[in-house]
Design a protein around this motif. Structure first.
Motif, short mmCIF file in Angstrom:
data_model
loop_
_atom_site.label_atom_id
_atom_site.label_comp_id
_atom_site.label_asym_id
_atom_site.label_seq_id
_atom_site.Cartn_x
_atom_site.Cartn_y
_atom_site.Cartn_z
N ASN A 200 0.85 -1.19 0.00
CA ASN A 200 0.00 0.00 0.00
C ASN A 200 0.89 1.23 0.00
O ASN A 200 2.05 1.20 0.40
CB ASN A 200 -0.96 -0.01 1.19
CG ASN A 200 -0.26 0.14 2.52
OD1 ASN A 200 0.14 1.24 2.91
ND2 ASN A 200 -0.10 -0.97 3.25
N TYR A 201 0.32 2.32 -0.46
CA TYR A 201 1.10 3.54 -0.68
C TYR A 201 1.78 4.03 0.60
O TYR A 201 2.95 4.41 0.59
CB TYR A 201 0.20 4.64 -1.26
CG TYR A 201 0.90 5.96 -1.42
CD1 TYR A 201 1.82 6.17 -2.45
CD2 TYR A 201 0.66 7.01 -0.52
CE1 TYR A 201 2.47 7.38 -2.59
CE2 TYR A 201 1.31 8.22 -0.65
CZ TYR A 201 2.21 8.41 -1.69
OH TYR A 201 2.86 9.60 -1.83
N THR A 205 6.06 4.38 1.30
CA THR A 205 6.73 5.66 1.55
C THR A 205 7.58 5.62 2.81
O THR A 205 8.39 6.52 3.04
CB THR A 205 5.70 6.80 1.70
OG1 THR A 205 4.90 6.56 2.87
CG2 THR A 205 4.81 6.91 0.47
#
Length: 753
Positions: A200-201, A205
């Motif tokens: 997932n994003y 990150t």
């Protein structure tokens, strides 16, 4: 027809071969070692609950003491025992774990361990952890496994009894292969789905790992040193991506004999790192020892052989010379009898369990929204360490039209007779203490302060500009009003700053040190603490913005002094502090007076309420309150339900701090289904107290993975009437905001811990 028949035959043969594989006899040593390690870790886990925690132990603080417990849907009947039964329950589970480890009364012990621990697990949902769920699963499947067949006291007893009966044949040490296969499958799924969830994003990150990344950066900087170019975000990205690769690949690496030793080494390093970086208790030890089941079933015997013969290689497999089992120069061995397949019922039960574990974690894909935000399908799915989620604000309001009235002046009012018993006739006006103007509030004022609670403050400066005159006349006015209303005289003191308070405490302490008969070490420690508090107050003056967290730490330390054995010295001085100073408000510059009336302080809540109403001539009185800067301990000083004036409206607030412990609130405030469960409780209690059904609305501001904080629950939704779907999306949960704060990408970004 022949093709279909052949397909059916092939499927039947494949299923039969699978059943034969499950029943194939293997060495029971690895399962025995799994049992020993699992039992040992569980003993450690249970004993830790008896360790010191706050002013008691974890058993009492987490299970026996809380007013209420959050329970899983369908398990509301699981409730905690009172003490000492709660401690006895934990003790029984610890003994059961020890018996499992020793292999004594194994069947009874493992059933007791499963039932006892699962009861603990279901008792408090806010303590949910994936490895607690895994413990329940492992203890459940161990019930059906012959884990005591090797290296157990039960086996020794059985052998002894067999000898007494004259039996010479040794008991078997082999087990069917299915226990090993099932444990491997369960652990494989845990790791693999943990990796899938990281796609997932947010995770990619690295920002959900900003706290552990910053911790690791500090550790490495202080030990081996790091180049200036290496910032915490770089370590966050390393942790995120390496964790993803590890979870996705480790199951496959463990299954292959060629990479198994490398996988075990990586697992040891991975869980050793987690032990020091994340607060996850016994999980690293349990996870590492559990993965040893991926070695060949006879690995413990081979390990002992390796200790005796160092040239033996643990990871090598000596295959027979050919498929018939013949070796050159030797006679053929008689063919082994055809192995019997595992019983059909057992095979189906095993297949159903594996199918459930393989599909249940996928349910969140069929529910709209981000499961990390909505928590729908989040638990029991091996979605581990995916989010940094914190609640900055939670308010539970009861909306009851019967309470709403209008004053003769046309202003909103409250029908106090319709309020539940114990509701004070006070209106807490929400303010920003840093913007409070004392020139607008002459005469008697009531404030709500951290540590000190509700206080009576008199401001004479609006009528008398000269300081000495203001204090003299103000004192006379207070004494006259108290004599007229209560026929007694209170103690009246001028307010002081925190710096002055600390200096006064030091002076009073020095004068009474001999009477207190404290040791030199205790005296020196107390004086050092006072000096540290004074320096902290001067260094973090919240009259300048940006020091809220430091101020909260300062107040926490002052509260420790306020409740310490030296309270007789500390309290009279701190009670004189200028209002809102503990919340970082600037000094008023006014000669304010604090009214200290022992009769009010020592009275019960209802008696104090009656006295305050006398001061206000029977009208509801105002309490000026900076809710944004009150701590949980300060909220507990407020009643269970009270009225506030915010946004030009009156609200009936249900004080959840009176019922929810901090460890519960940390999780419940960010989980919609727990908020819904608490709202249902509030609705029920309101109905019991008033006989009326009311709406319950909740405001919850949440920050997840360092995006802009936002409301989690629709503030207009009536959670008392809203249904909770456990298998679908609940529309009263607001969509997530993906606007990032970019905390981790700021140059030199670190977190204050």
């Amino acid at each position: 027809m022949k093709s279909a028949s052949r397909t059916n035959t092939d499927s039947a043969n494949l299923f039969d071969r699978f059943r034969v594989l499950l029943a194939r006899p293997v060495d029971g040593a690895s399962l025995a070692m799994f049992r020993i390690c699992f039992g040992a870790v569980m003993v450690w886990h249970m004993v830790k609950y008896f360790g010191s925690y706050q002013d008691t132990n974890q058993v009492d603080a987490l299970f026996a003491r809380p007013v209420m417990h959050f329970t899983y849907p369908g398990f509301g009947w699981v409730q905690a025992f009172s003490e000492p039964w709660m401690s006895i329950h934990f003790g029984v589970v610890a003994v059961a774990a020890a018996l499992v480890m020793l292999g004594l009364f194994y069947r009874t012990a493992i059933v007791t361990l499963f039932l006892g621990y699962t009861y603990i697990f279901l008792m408090e949902a806010s303590l949910y952890n994936n490895h607690y769920y895994l413990i329940s699963l492992l203890s459940f499947v161990l019930i059906f496994m012959p884990a005591q067949r090797c290296w157990s006291i039960d086996r020794l007893i059985s052998q002894y009894l067999a000898k007494r009966r004259g039996e010479t044949e040794l008991l078997p040490t082999t087990i069917p292969f299915w226990p090993v296969l099932l444990l491997r499958t369960q652990l494989f799924l845990v790791y693999f789905y943990g990796g899938i969830a990281k796609f997932n994003y947010d995770w990619l990150t690295g920002e959900p790992l900003l706290m552990p990344g910053t911790t690791l950066h500090d550790i490495l900087s202080s030990t081996i040193g790091l180049p200036a170019a290496v910032q915490p975000i770089h370590l966050c990205l390393f942790l995120a991506w390496s964790g993803l690769v590890y979870d996705l690949s480790i199951g496959f690496l463990l299954l292959s004999s060629r990479t198994r030793l490398l996988a075990i080494a990586a697992t040891a390093l991975f869980h050793l790192h987690n032990h020091f970086i994340f607060p996850i208790g016994i999980f690293p030890a349990m996870a590492f020892t559990s993965t040893l089941i991926f070695f060949r079933p006879e690995w413990p015997r081979q390990l002992m052989a390796w200790v005796r013969r160092p040239t033996w290689k643990l990871w090598e497999t000596k295959a027979p010379a050919n498929s018939t089992g013949k070796q050159k120069g030797k006679k053929s061995l008689p063919a082994e009898p055809r192995p019997m397949p595992l019983a059909l019922g057992a095979t189906l039960a095993l297949s159903c369990f594996i199918a459930w574990q393989a599909t249940w974690p996928l349910r969140h894909f069929f529910i709209p929204g981000d499961a990390n935000w909505t928590e729908e399908g989040q638990d029991f799915s091996w979605r581990m360490m995916l989010r940094a989620k914190a609640a900055g604000h939670l308010t539970c309001r009861v909306v009851d039209p019967v309470l709403e009235t209008t004053t003769p002046e046309g202003r909103p009012g409250i029908d106090w007779n319709a309020c539940p018993a114990g509701t004070p006739q006070a209106i807490h006006v929400a303010i920003d203490s840093h913007q409070f103007k004392w020139s607008h509030h002459p005469g008697l004022t009531i404030t709500q302060d951290p540590i000190l609670g509700r206080r009576l403050i008199y401001n004479p400066s609006a009528l008398h500009t000269e300081r000495a005159e203001a204090i003299t006349v103000g004192t006379q006015n207070i004494e006259a009003q108290w004599e007229k209303t209560f026929a007694r005289t209170p103690r009246i003191e001028t307010t002081i700053s925190l710096t002055e308070a600390i200096a006064q405490i030091r002076q009073d302490f020095s004068m009474k040190a001999k009477e207190l008969k404290l040791s030199e070490a205790s005296t020196a420690e107390f004086l050092r603490e006072l000096e540290a508090l004074q320096l902290q107050d001067l260094a973090h003056d919240d009259a300048q913005p940006g020091h809220e967290s430091q101020r909260a730490q300062l107040v926490g330390k002052l509260q420790g002094l306020y409740n310490s054995p030296l309270a007789d010295i500390v309290r009279p001085v701190l009670d004189r502090l200028e209002p809102f100073r503990l919340q970082g408000a600037p000094l008023s510059g006014k000669p304010l007076l604090v009214i200290l009336d022992p009769a009010l302080e020592d009275a019960s809540a209802s008696e104090t309420e009656a006295e305050l109403l006398k001061l206000s001539s029977g009208e509801p009185y105002i309490v000026w309150t900076d809710f944004s800067r009150l701590r949980p301990d300060d909220f507990r000083r407020l009643p269970l339900h009270y009225v506030t004036f915010e946004d030009r409206s009156l609200h009936m607030v249900w004080n959840h701090y009176q019922e929810i412990e901090l460890f519960q609130l940390e999780k419940a405030a960010v989980r919609p289904w727990m908020i819904h469960q608490y709202a249902q409780r509030v609705s029920k209690r309101w109905r019991e107290a008033t006989g009326r059904q009311a709406q319950v609305r909740v405001e919850s501001y949440v920050m997840m993975n360092y995006t802009i904080p936002q409301m989690l629950i629709d503030p207009e939704a009536d959670l008392a009437a809203a249904n909770l779907s456990n298998f679908g999306h609940n529309t009263w949960i607001l969509p997530r905001n993906y606007q990032r704060m970019n905390v981790a990408t700021q140059p030199g970004a670190t977190l204050q811990r």
